[in-house]
Design a protein around this motif. Structure first.
Motif, short mmCIF file in Angstrom:
data_model
loop_
_atom_site.label_atom_id
_atom_site.label_comp_id
_atom_site.label_asym_id
_atom_site.label_seq_id
_atom_site.Cartn_x
_atom_site.Cartn_y
_atom_site.Cartn_z
N GLN A 168 0.80 -1.22 0.00
CA GLN A 168 0.00 0.00 0.00
C GLN A 168 0.83 1.27 0.00
OE1 GLN A 168 -2.79 -1.18 -1.04
NE2 GLN A 168 -4.16 -0.39 0.53
N ASP A 169 2.12 1.16 0.31
CA ASP A 169 2.94 2.39 0.28
C ASP A 169 3.39 2.73 -1.14
OD1 ASP A 169 6.06 0.95 1.62
OD2 ASP A 169 4.87 0.49 -0.16
N LYS A 170 2.94 1.97 -2.11
CA LYS A 170 3.15 2.23 -3.54
C LYS A 170 4.60 2.09 -3.99
CE LYS A 170 -0.55 5.53 -3.03
NZ LYS A 170 -0.81 6.91 -2.72
N LEU A 171 5.45 1.47 -3.15
CA LEU A 171 6.85 1.31 -3.52
C LEU A 171 7.17 -0.16 -3.75
CD1 LEU A 171 8.53 3.57 -0.83
CD2 LEU A 171 8.43 4.06 -3.27
N LEU A 172 8.01 -0.41 -4.74
CA LEU A 172 8.54 -1.75 -4.92
C LEU A 172 9.86 -1.78 -4.17
CD1 LEU A 172 7.92 -2.13 -8.75
CD2 LEU A 172 6.97 -3.64 -7.00
N ARG A 173 10.09 -2.86 -3.42
CA ARG A 173 11.35 -2.93 -2.68
C ARG A 173 12.07 -4.23 -3.05
NH1 ARG A 173 8.48 -0.46 1.53
NH2 ARG A 173 9.47 1.47 2.23
N ILE A 174 13.38 -4.14 -3.17
CA ILE A 174 14.18 -5.33 -3.47
C ILE A 174 15.14 -5.52 -2.31
CG2 ILE A 174 15.85 -6.37 -5.04
CD1 ILE A 174 14.65 -4.38 -7.20
N TYR A 175 14.97 -6.64 -1.60
CA TYR A 175 15.83 -6.95 -0.47
C TYR A 175 16.89 -7.97 -0.88
CZ TYR A 175 12.44 -4.74 2.65
OH TYR A 175 11.62 -3.84 3.28
N ASP A 176 18.12 -7.73 -0.45
CA ASP A 176 19.18 -8.73 -0.64
C ASP A 176 19.11 -9.63 0.59
OD1 ASP A 176 21.51 -10.20 -0.72
OD2 ASP A 176 22.74 -8.56 -1.44
N LEU A 177 18.70 -10.88 0.39
CA LEU A 177 18.49 -11.78 1.52
C LEU A 177 19.80 -12.22 2.17
CD1 LEU A 177 15.48 -13.86 0.19
CD2 LEU A 177 15.46 -11.88 1.70
N ASN A 178 20.91 -11.98 1.50
CA ASN A 178 22.19 -12.31 2.11
C ASN A 178 22.69 -11.16 2.97
OD1 ASN A 178 22.40 -14.87 0.77
ND2 ASN A 178 22.79 -13.72 -1.09
N LYS A 179 22.04 -10.01 2.83
CA LYS A 179 22.41 -8.83 3.64
C LYS A 179 21.13 -8.25 4.23
CE LYS A 179 26.00 -7.45 0.38
NZ LYS A 179 25.79 -6.73 -0.89
N PRO A 180 20.52 -8.96 5.19
CA PRO A 180 19.21 -8.53 5.70
C PRO A 180 19.22 -7.17 6.38
CG PRO A 180 20.06 -10.40 6.95
CD PRO A 180 21.00 -10.19 5.83
N GLU A 181 20.39 -6.75 6.89
CA GLU A 181 20.45 -5.46 7.59
C GLU A 181 20.52 -4.30 6.61
OE1 GLU A 181 19.97 -7.71 10.64
OE2 GLU A 181 19.97 -5.52 10.78
N ALA A 182 20.93 -4.57 5.37
CA ALA A 182 21.07 -3.49 4.39
C ALA A 182 19.70 -2.96 3.98
CB ALA A 182 21.81 -4.01 3.16
N GLU A 183 19.66 -1.67 3.63
CA GLU A 183 18.42 -1.06 3.18
C GLU A 183 18.03 -1.63 1.83
OE1 GLU A 183 17.41 0.63 6.31
OE2 GLU A 183 16.27 1.31 4.57
N PRO A 184 16.75 -1.84 1.59
CA PRO A 184 16.34 -2.37 0.28
C PRO A 184 16.44 -1.30 -0.79
CG PRO A 184 14.41 -1.86 1.60
CD PRO A 184 15.59 -1.61 2.48
N LYS A 185 16.54 -1.75 -2.04
CA LYS A 185 16.48 -0.80 -3.15
C LYS A 185 14.99 -0.52 -3.38
CE LYS A 185 19.11 -3.16 -6.16
NZ LYS A 185 19.90 -3.40 -7.39
N GLU A 186 14.65 0.73 -3.65
CA GLU A 186 13.25 1.09 -3.81
C GLU A 186 12.98 1.61 -5.21
OE1 GLU A 186 12.49 2.41 0.82
OE2 GLU A 186 12.15 3.86 -0.79
N ILE A 187 11.80 1.20 -5.74
CA ILE A 187 11.38 1.70 -7.05
C ILE A 187 10.03 2.38 -6.86
CG2 ILE A 187 10.74 1.13 -9.42
CD1 ILE A 187 12.44 -1.39 -9.20
N SER A 188 9.96 3.67 -7.19
CA SER A 188 8.69 4.37 -7.05
C SER A 188 8.12 4.66 -8.44
CB SER A 188 8.90 5.67 -6.27
OG SER A 188 9.86 6.44 -6.94
N GLY A 189 6.85 4.99 -8.45
CA GLY A 189 6.22 5.27 -9.74
C GLY A 189 4.74 4.94 -9.73
#
Lengths: 131, 350
Positions: B120-141
């Motif tokens: 519902q926040d309208k963002l696509l997020r890509i998580y690197d599962l080998n680096k769970p603490e890292a921030e996800p990459k976000e795609i808006s639009g």
């Protein structure tokens, strides 16, 4: 309107549902070789035990409680509720190995007192006593 | 004698089943995960529907659920503003990924290294599962809540659907490549890698588009509003279900309606073919999952073909074998929980 006669496809059984007391994922299930090694510190005892062990432990505890209740009844006045609304009282003696018969003495029946008697467990609906 | 479809009902959920997904075919068979508004997604053996375990941890309705290819990991999207990653063998929670709103959809890459989420926040997020603490990459639009997001083209692109659009994004550049507009709400999306086909449902339409170009291939109209559709792996059939509680089976090539099945007691929210195409599963508002045979009468999973010679004349209802006689048959469909020796209903013991 005539519909063609059809037979429903037979099934071996229905899909098994949740067991109702655990979250599943049996530790000794088919995919056990894929399980990651869980360090001792992180191991949660309840999750490690399979549902069968838990059930067995529960059954053992309940069985022990029942046997102890029978021991507590020895020599006491017990009142039995039998079929057809019949109530009798007696001094409890013992049960046999399978708890199929109750050995009682001084059995008070509607037609008199029986010195020694055997009550069939299948005839007994319930019994009660004060320890 | 013609055979009639016997759906297998999988009970256990207490609220509507809103999403379901199959794993790939693994050495242990294939698996099925169901997302439910009761917050307790369940893992089942795919060919029998037998319950394996329940993923406990979410604090709200689970809107999306998926398995990775070898069914070693599961991911769920929930109304508690988190997506969670689970070990699908032990049932343990591996990761909780905090979001800023209800999460609706999750999808693993083929190598299980990345997780795509949308909500519902309208963002696509890509998580690197080998680096769970890292921030996800976000795609808006997206301009409205994301309902479904899927990896496609060997994880080089992303397909996402919101209420009125379907968009194609390039993974490397994180930019929009193409989009499709609909004047009706998009209810579901399925991606078929072999042939790069995208199945989209909206209103009463079941539409097929190229996943690469988004160009339309064909579309069919159903008798009622459709909430979900699935294309058979061999692209011979498609199944669809929606608001009239029925499941429809169509010939993909001709568009002819082949069968319709009643059975659910509420609208159908999701329907998917198994990876081997032998059955399809449907999830409904009535809280159940049902498994349906693709070829009615074939021996597969729990369904047993009965030849005319074996007919004792008493086949008025499905034969349910006694536990003692079906132990050997159950051999090949043994479940995750090693409870073959116990009857399905616990006996009351003194």
């Amino acid at each position: 309107m005539q519909t063609p006669v059809t037979i429903p496809v037979p099934v071996l059984r229905l899909p098994r549902g949740p067991d109702g007391f655990s979250r599943g994922f049996a530790p000794d299930g088919r995919r056990a070789p894929l399980r990651p090694e869980v360090p001792e510190i992180q191991a949660r005892p309840i999750a490690q035990e399979s549902p069968e062990f838990q059930e067995q432990r529960a059954r053992a505890a309940l069985r022990e409680r029942y046997l102890r209740s029978l021991l507590a009844m020895v020599g006491r006045q017990v009142s039995f509720t039998l079929h057809e609304g019949v109530r009798v009282a007696a001094h409890f003696g013992a049960t046999d190995l399978d708890v199929a018969n109750f050995y009682v003495s001084q059995l008070q029946t509607p037609i008199g007192v029986q010195a020694e008697a055997l009550l069939r467990c299948s005839d007994i609906i319930s019994y009660t006593f004060k320890p | 004698m013609a055979m009639r479809q016997t759906p297998l009902t999988c009970s256990g959920h207490t609220r509507p089943v809103v999403d379901l997904a199959f794993s790939g075919i693994t050495p242990y068979g294939y698996f099925l995960i169901s997302a439910c508004k009761d917050g307790k997604p369940m893992l089942r053996q795919g060919d029998t529907g037998d319950w394996i375990g329940t993923f406990l941890g979410h604090k709200g309705a689970v809107w999306g659920a998926t398995l990775n290819k070898d069914a070693t990991k599961a991911a769920t999207a929930a109304a508690d503003f988190t997506a969670k990653v689970w070990d699908a063998v032990s049932g343990d929670e591996l990761m909780t990924l905090a979001h800023k709103h209800i999460v609706k959809t999750v999808d693993f890459t083929q190598d299980s290294n990345y997780l795509l989420t949308g909500g519902q926040d309208k963002l696509l997020r890509i998580y690197d599962l080998n680096k769970p603490e890292a921030e996800p990459k976000e795609i808006s639009g997206h301009t409205s809540g994301i309902k479904k997001a899927l990896w496609c083209s060997e994880d080089k692109q992303i397909l996402s659907a919101d209420d009125k659009t379907v968009r194609l994004w390039d993974h490397a550049t994180m930019t929009e490549v193409k989009s499709l507009n609909f004047n009706m709400s998009v209810s579901s999306m399925e991606y078929i890698p072999e042939g790069e086909i995208l199945v989209i449902t909206y209103g009463r339409s079941i539409a097929f588009h190229s996943a690469v170009s988004l160009d339309p291939i064909k579309s069919f109209e159903a008798p009622a509003t459709i909430n979900s559709a699935s294309l058979h792996p061999e692209k011979e059939f498609l199944v669809a279900g929606g608001e009239d509680f029925k499941l429809y089976k169509y010939d993909y090539n001709s568009g002819e309606e082949l069968e319709s099945y009643k059975g659910h007691f509420g609208p159908i929210h999701c329907v998917r073919f198994s990876p081997d195409g032998e059955l399809y599963a449907s999830g409904s508002e009535d809280g159940t999952l049902r498994l349906w045979q693709t070829v009615v009468g074939k021996t597969y999973g729990l369904w047993k073909c009965v030849l005319p010679e074996e007919d004792s004349g008493e086949l008025a209802k499905p034969k349910i074998g006694f536990p003692e006689t079906t132990e050997e048959e159950i051999e090949e469909i043994a479940t995750e929980n090693s409870d073959c020796i116990y009857p399905s209903a616990p006996d009351v013991k003194a």
